[in-house]
Write an enzyme that holds these catalytic residues in place. Structure first.
Site, PDB file in Angstrom:
ATOM      1  CB  ALA A  19      -0.935  -0.001   1.206  1.00  0.00           C
ATOM      2  N   GLY A  22       1.782   1.604  -3.530  1.00  0.00           N
ATOM      3  CA  GLY A  22       0.578   1.801  -4.326  1.00  0.00           C
ATOM      4  C   GLY A  22      -0.019   3.182  -4.174  1.00  0.00           C
ATOM      5  CG  ASP A  23      -0.577   6.891  -0.936  1.00  0.00           C
ATOM      6  OD1 ASP A  23      -1.690   7.316  -1.290  1.00  0.00           O
ATOM      7  OD2 ASP A  23       0.250   7.589  -0.312  1.00  0.00           O
ATOM      8  CB  ALA A  24       3.904   6.680  -4.246  1.00  0.00           C
ATOM      9  CD  GLU A  27      -1.199  11.958  -4.253  1.00  0.00           C
ATOM     10  OE1 GLU A  27      -1.352  13.187  -4.199  1.00  0.00           O
ATOM     11  OE2 GLU A  27      -1.587  11.195  -3.378  1.00  0.00           O
TER      12      GLU A  27
END
Length: 141
Positions: A19, A22-24, A27
């Site tokens: 995660a 994955g967040d980066a 985004e």
């Protein structure tokens, strides 16, 4: 290190680590989309991005992915791995359940990135953008 060794390594990562990446990854897709749309002022970028990247928006998107049968078994596995991961951070402005579901969403994007599935990553990111822009996912504060 061989390619198969790399695959084993990312498959052994915990859901929170997936995660984190994955967040980066997600985004960047959203930021690129907003810039391409002509949104350039920092406060507008941040406000618009929230409609796509907030925990509530991501939880709504993963729910729609499930509703539309969009995910493969392997993708569902990595989503659940992220959702069920023990996290030592807490949700800001959202419920714990929503936060955990959004962590699963981000883990899915981390998995796709680390497994080299760029085409699928782009496909899902664009699908998410389309859902938000069509009003199918509504961001709520």
């Amino acid at each position: 290190m061989s390619e198969s060794d790399k695959n084993i390594e990312f498959k052994q990562l915990n859901g929170v680590a997936l995660a984190y990446l994955g967040d980066a990854v997600y985004e960047v897709y959203i930021r690129r989309h907003l810039i391409d749309e002509g949104v350039t002022r920092p406060n507008h970028l941040q406000r618009k991005a929230t409609k796509y990247v907030s925990a509530k928006a991501q939880a709504g998107l993963i729910s729609l992915m499930e509703e539309d049968n969009l995910l493969s078994e392997e993708e569902q596995y990595f989503f659940k791995r992220g959702r069920n991961a023990k996290s030592y951070t807490h949700a800001k402005n959202t419920s714990v359940v929503t936060y955990r579901v959004s962590t699963g969403f981000e883990a899915l994007f981390g998995f796709l990135s680390l497994s080299g599935q760029k085409e699928r990553l782009t496909e899902l990111a664009q699908w998410c953008i389309n859902q938000v822009e069509s009003g199918r996912v509504v961001y709520e504060k």
